[in-house]
Design a protein around this motif. Structure first.
Motif, PDB file in Angstrom:
ATOM      1  N   GLY A  14     -71.761  17.438  32.905  1.00 63.76           N
ATOM      2  CA  GLY A  14     -70.476  16.806  32.637  1.00 63.76           C
ATOM      3  C   GLY A  14     -70.623  15.341  32.279  1.00 63.76           C
ATOM      4  N   TYR A  15     -69.471  14.707  32.122  1.00 66.31           N
ATOM      5  CA  TYR A  15     -69.418  13.313  31.700  1.00 66.31           C
ATOM      6  C   TYR A  15     -68.543  12.548  32.689  1.00 66.31           C
ATOM      7  N   GLY A  16     -68.978  11.384  33.073  1.00 64.62           N
ATOM      8  CA  GLY A  16     -68.180  10.584  33.986  1.00 64.62           C
ATOM      9  C   GLY A  16     -66.926  10.062  33.306  1.00 64.62           C
ATOM     10  N   PHE A  17     -65.786  10.236  33.964  1.00 65.81           N
ATOM     11  CA  PHE A  17     -64.518   9.756  33.413  1.00 65.81           C
ATOM     12  C   PHE A  17     -63.724   9.128  34.552  1.00 65.81           C
ATOM     13  N   CYS A  18     -63.243   7.911  34.343  1.00 60.94           N
ATOM     14  CA  CYS A  18     -62.520   7.198  35.399  1.00 60.94           C
ATOM     15  C   CYS A  18     -61.347   8.034  35.904  1.00 60.94           C
ATOM     16  N   ASP A  19     -61.302   8.257  37.202  1.00 66.12           N
ATOM     17  CA  ASP A  19     -60.257   9.143  37.737  1.00 66.12           C
ATOM     18  C   ASP A  19     -58.895   8.462  37.860  1.00 66.12           C
ATOM     19  N   VAL A  20     -58.767   7.257  37.299  1.00 63.64           N
ATOM     20  CA  VAL A  20     -57.444   6.625  37.240  1.00 63.64           C
ATOM     21  C   VAL A  20     -56.468   7.491  36.452  1.00 63.64           C
ATOM     22  N   VAL A  21     -56.985   8.360  35.587  1.00 63.70           N
ATOM     23  CA  VAL A  21     -56.098   9.242  34.817  1.00 63.70           C
ATOM     24  C   VAL A  21     -55.311  10.177  35.724  1.00 63.70           C
ATOM     25  N   GLY A  38     -56.798   5.966  43.824  1.00 67.78           N
ATOM     26  CA  GLY A  38     -55.968   4.763  43.903  1.00 67.78           C
ATOM     27  C   GLY A  38     -56.813   3.560  44.243  1.00 67.78           C
ATOM     28  N   TRP A  39     -56.136   2.449  44.517  1.00 70.84           N
ATOM     29  CA  TRP A  39     -56.876   1.248  44.910  1.00 70.84           C
ATOM     30  C   TRP A  39     -57.693   1.511  46.174  1.00 70.84           C
ATOM     31  N   HIS A  40     -57.202   2.452  46.996  1.00 74.89           N
ATOM     32  CA  HIS A  40     -57.905   2.747  48.249  1.00 74.89           C
ATOM     33  C   HIS A  40     -59.263   3.401  48.009  1.00 74.89           C
ATOM     34  N   SER A  41     -59.432   4.042  46.840  1.00 71.75           N
ATOM     35  CA  SER A  41     -60.703   4.712  46.542  1.00 71.75           C
ATOM     36  C   SER A  41     -61.549   3.959  45.535  1.00 71.75           C
ATOM     37  N   GLY A  42     -60.937   2.948  44.894  1.00 72.12           N
ATOM     38  CA  GLY A  42     -61.691   2.168  43.918  1.00 72.12           C
ATOM     39  C   GLY A  42     -61.762   2.796  42.539  1.00 72.12           C
ATOM     40  N   TYR A  43     -61.005   3.863  42.292  1.00 68.80           N
ATOM     41  CA  TYR A  43     -60.981   4.539  40.996  1.00 68.80           C
ATOM     42  C   TYR A  43     -62.382   4.858  40.477  1.00 68.80           C
ATOM     43  N   PRO A  44     -63.116   5.704  41.160  1.00 61.67           N
ATOM     44  CA  PRO A  44     -64.473   6.054  40.713  1.00 61.67           C
ATOM     45  C   PRO A  44     -64.433   7.032  39.539  1.00 61.67           C
TER      46      PRO A  44
END
Length: 452
Positions: A46-53, A70-76
């Motif tokens: 797979g490909y890393g994609f920012c989970d902010v989506v 969220g901000w609590h997870s740092g959007y990895p």
């Protein structure tokens, strides 16, 4: 083509780049263009994609109530994977290779927020029950002689529609815009979204298209891609297309009706059709409809996900308001069409053009299977005549807040989709509602500014 054929094609193709996309919780396609080597390197892991989506809305504003990220997870980053079976080329972009993606994992530990992963899971349940689900979605949308820049410059007021007047099923109006009209039909077909039909609907500049039916996941893929493809084709003609459920209070809304049937595993027999039964409806079909009617008040936001959705669901506007079904009657929530076995199906008429096809189709299939699994009896009689007056078996929630509250506390919704998905989705709908109620509308200014 199989996976080896696709990989060989990509390696040999002149294009050194590949485009991929996935649908977020609102049905908005998010994605990237990547290099050929990046494509090959990520096929397995797979490909890393920012989970902010999964942690923001359709306007890229982060939720203040999210748990998935969220901000609590740092959007990895989260691993997104391409589905090679979705391979197609974009004819209006020099045939660049394109793939759909999702956040499904090989170990089955899928991201609960991912709409396509949810539908794949429900489709697998259907297959395990011995059924092949055949689906299609149709859409209505308005076209405007505007650009994204002019929309904002005009503050979305006094917009110029593609054509004037109310002219449903017109042969004349499309000839005026024949280049755009035929591009839609032809380019969509080249993009592996073949249409069964395309015509004008009643309203200025409004079209309706029916996509040819397919396996349920492929049908949803095509529906998701259809909405973005139409917008991109419209851009090429100096137009803007909108799939809002109701862009103007004085005009009809835009539907996203879902056509659905269950077949045997060999795809040779339509299990909804039984000429020996009343209305030629099999017992399985009756159970399927019973499940959809029973579940509808619990899962309405899956079909009507925005504040604007409920402006369409009003009496006399060609959209349902009651928990009803019928045989070929356009005033009810479900409409049975079964003159012949080949075309026997249930049309789910609650879903709007603003729906996320993965979620709307997942909700339709899951609720139908619920009726089969629980062997529900169809004890609601078919509506005859005006279905808007048949309120004795329930009505569709009046707004997004009411519908979201009902889904958030529903054990039925949890059974259908899993508690983690229901929590994420209803939090996102609660956020959407709160963004709306905090605004001051033009209506309020005109009504109260001077006189109150």
């Amino acid at each position: 083509m199989n996976q080896q054929d696709i990989i060989a094609f990509i390696k040999q193709n002149d294009n050194a780049k590949i485009k991929y996309a996935f649908a977020d919780i609102d049905g908005v396609l998010r994605g990237k263009i990547i290099s050929r080597q990046k494509f090959l390197d990520g096929l397995n892991d797979g490909y890393g994609f920012c989970d902010v989506v999964w942690g923001w809305d359709s306007s890229d504003t982060p939720y203040d109530n999210g748990r998935t990220t969220g901000w609590h997870s740092g959007y990895p980053d989260a691993p997104v994977r391409l589905d090679l079976t979705t391979f197609r080329q974009i004819p209006w972009e020099n045939n660049i290779p394109f793939f759909l993606a999702d956040f499904s994992q090989p170990d089955g530990n899928d991201l609960a927020a991912c709409p396509r992963s949810l539908l794949k899971r429900i489709a697998a349940q259907c297959q395990d029950m011995g059924y092949h689900a055949e689906y299609a979605q149709e859409f209505e949308w308005f076209n405007f002689r505007e650009t994204p820049q002019s929309l904002h410059q005009k503050d979305f007021r006094n917009l110029e529609t593609l054509t004037p007047g109310m002219f449903g099923y017109s042969i004349l109006r499309p000839s005026l815009e024949r280049s755009f009209y035929h591009d839609l039909f032809d380019l969509l077909s080249q993009f592996d979204i073949p249409l069964e039909g395309l015509h004008t609907e009643t309203g200025p500049g409004v079209y309706e298209a029916a996509i040819i039916h397919d396996d349920v996941v492929r049908a949803a893929d095509k529906a998701v891609l259809f909405k973005t493809a139409v917008r991109e084709i419209a851009y090429r003609h100096g137009l803007v297309a909108t799939f809002m459920a109701k862009w103007n209070a004085d005009l009809p809304g835009c539907s996203g009706h879902i056509h659905q049937s269950l077949w045997n595993a060999e795809k040779t027999k339509n299990l909804f059709y039984d000429p020996a039964q009343p209305n030629r409806m099999s017992e399985l079909m009756s159970q399927f409809i019973a499940g959809q009617l029973y579940c509808l008040p619990h899962i309405t936001p899956m079909f009507a996900p925005t504040v604007n959705s409920y402006k369409r669901l009003v009496e006399g506007a060609w959209a349902p308001t009651t928990v009803t079904w019928s045989v070929d009657n356009r005033t009810t929530a479900l409409r049975v069409l079964n003159r012949t076995e080949a075309y026997t199906r249930v049309e789910h008429r609650v879903s709007g053009s603003d729906s996320n096809p993965y979620l709307a189709i997942a909700a339709a299939l899951a609720s139908g299977l619920y009726g089969i699994r629980h062997q529900l009896t169809l004890d609601i009689p078919a509506s005859v005549g005006n279905g808007y007056v048949d309120k004795q078996h329930g009505v569709i929630p009046a707004n997004l807040s009411e519908a979201t509250r009902a889904m958030a506390k529903s054990s039925v919704a949890n059974e259908l989709f899993g508690a983690e998905f229901v929590d994420h989705f209803t939090r996102s709908r609660d956020w959407e509602w709160r963004q709306y109620v905090g605004q001051v509308s033009d209506w309020e200014l005109k009504r109260y500014f001077e006189i109150i």
